[in-house]
Write an enzyme that holds these catalytic residues in place. Sequence first.
Site, PDB file in Angstrom:
ATOM      1  N   GLY A  31       0.561  -1.320  -0.097  1.00  0.00           N
ATOM      2  CA  GLY A  31      -0.527   0.079   0.294  1.00  0.00           C
ATOM      3  C   GLY A  31       1.034   0.998  -0.144  1.00  0.00           C
ATOM      4  CD  GLU A  35       1.507   6.931 -11.758  1.00  0.00           C
ATOM      5  OE1 GLU A  35       1.757   6.283 -12.611  1.00  0.00           O
ATOM      6  OE2 GLU A  35       0.474   7.960 -11.528  1.00  0.00           O
ATOM      7  CG  HIS A  37       2.853   0.464  -5.580  1.00  0.00           C
ATOM      8  ND1 HIS A  37       2.845   1.614  -5.004  1.00  0.00           N
ATOM      9  CD2 HIS A  37       3.446  -0.645  -4.464  1.00  0.00           C
ATOM     10  CE1 HIS A  37       3.616   1.183  -3.511  1.00  0.00           C
ATOM     11  NE2 HIS A  37       3.955  -0.034  -3.408  1.00  0.00           N
ATOM     12  CE  LYS A 149      13.079   0.901  -4.301  1.00  0.00           C
ATOM     13  NZ  LYS A 149      11.997   0.668  -3.354  1.00  0.00           N
TER      14      LYS A 149
HETATM   15  P1  AMP Z   1       5.602  -2.246  -1.855  1.00  0.00           P
HETATM   16  O1  AMP Z   1       4.835  -2.038  -1.762  1.00  0.00           O
HETATM   17  O2  AMP Z   1       7.042  -1.651  -2.098  1.00  0.00           O
HETATM   18  O3  AMP Z   1       6.017  -3.785  -1.345  1.00  0.00           O
HETATM   19  O4  AMP Z   1       5.980  -3.105  -3.253  1.00  0.00           O
HETATM   20  C1  AMP Z   1       5.335  -3.648  -3.828  1.00  0.00           C
HETATM   21  C2  AMP Z   1       5.649  -4.070  -5.627  1.00  0.00           C
HETATM   22  O5  AMP Z   1       5.548  -2.650  -5.884  1.00  0.00           O
HETATM   23  C3  AMP Z   1       6.793  -4.685  -5.506  1.00  0.00           C
HETATM   24  O6  AMP Z   1       6.586  -5.911  -6.150  1.00  0.00           O
HETATM   25  C4  AMP Z   1       7.468  -4.004  -5.155  1.00  0.00           C
HETATM   26  O7  AMP Z   1       9.002  -4.440  -6.244  1.00  0.00           O
HETATM   27  C5  AMP Z   1       6.997  -3.310  -6.653  1.00  0.00           C
HETATM   28  N1  AMP Z   1       7.142  -1.712  -6.568  1.00  0.00           N
HETATM   29  C6  AMP Z   1       7.273  -0.557  -5.315  1.00  0.00           C
HETATM   30  N2  AMP Z   1       8.520   0.458  -5.877  1.00  0.00           N
HETATM   31  C7  AMP Z   1       8.147   0.535  -7.395  1.00  0.00           C
HETATM   32  C8  AMP Z   1       9.336   1.259  -8.360  1.00  0.00           C
HETATM   33  N3  AMP Z   1       9.420   2.220  -7.864  1.00  0.00           N
HETATM   34  N4  AMP Z   1       9.190   0.664  -9.740  1.00  0.00           N
HETATM   35  C9  AMP Z   1       8.604  -0.920  -9.483  1.00  0.00           C
HETATM   36  N5  AMP Z   1       7.960  -1.079  -9.468  1.00  0.00           N
HETATM   37  C10 AMP Z   1       8.461  -0.469  -8.013  1.00  0.00           C
END
Ligand code: AMP
Length: 287
Positions: A31, A35, A37, A149
Amino acid sequence: MKVITTKSELRSSLQSSRTDRKRIGFVPTMGYLHEGHISLVKQAKLECDIVVMSIFVNPLQFGPNEDLNRYPRDFERDCELAKKAGVDYLFHPDVSEMYPSQSLTYVRVGQITEKLCGASRPGHFDGVATVVTKLFQIVQPDRAYFGLKDAQQVAVIEQMVLDLDIPVTIVPCEIVRESDGLALSSRNVFLTPEQHQQALILSKSLQMAKDKLASHLFESTDQVSQFVIQQIQTQSLAEIDYVDTLQYPSLESPNSLTDDLLIAVAVRFGSTRLIDNVLVRHNNKEC
Ligand code: AMP
């Protein structure tokens, strides 16, 4: 968009889609959407008929001294962004729904989890692998979307899916950055303007290292990491957790500069820990 908080309701909601042979895409998140996500949702919408997003801050992947309690949350805003992006089902369970009793079963991926974030956050990837396995069992997606990332996370999940014969295709997606180069992260909200400015060294130094590699200006992967360390050390507020150059996706020590390489960093600015990386593919030119 339907918001669902229980496993049973999500399972029964997806039943008819499955019977109709609709392709289910899944985007797991914690959550505080940005952008990065949304880019995963966009990719899922291109390739699937139904998109399920989960928002769950998973306590199992946070260490005792980490930022579980201060992890940013804004469910109302997330709902709006997810709906606008075209998510069909937003799964938002609470901790007692995901972990109703004390769990005695964990999923642990070996080797790949011992380096980088696995070394500095013991147990982190056990928590990730366990919750992702549970989510895969609940959603049973055809395709699941993960951001590069978290390149180590992608390697861990791909290995887990292979080892456990989980019938899902993992789709790695490119890193989304702010226009100044900072990789988008929910934790960026904690950076002061000065920390944000200094944090630009991460993407800058990684890109410089990638360019120098392409120009054959390094003699060893140690030199690559040393170069990035020196660049980051020019910023007074940066405290390096790790900088490493490893083979990708095995995360083994490289044999040569022509391996597929991951240059990865984790750096603290005050109490905020940021990660970033670049992939340098020699055997597959997509990156
Ligand atoms: P998180 O909410 O941080 O656990 O991320 C959820 C998903 O979004 C994971 O697969 C992350 O690798 C991806 N994600 C987070 N930040 C980025 C980003 N800047 N660019 C691409 N994917 C991202």
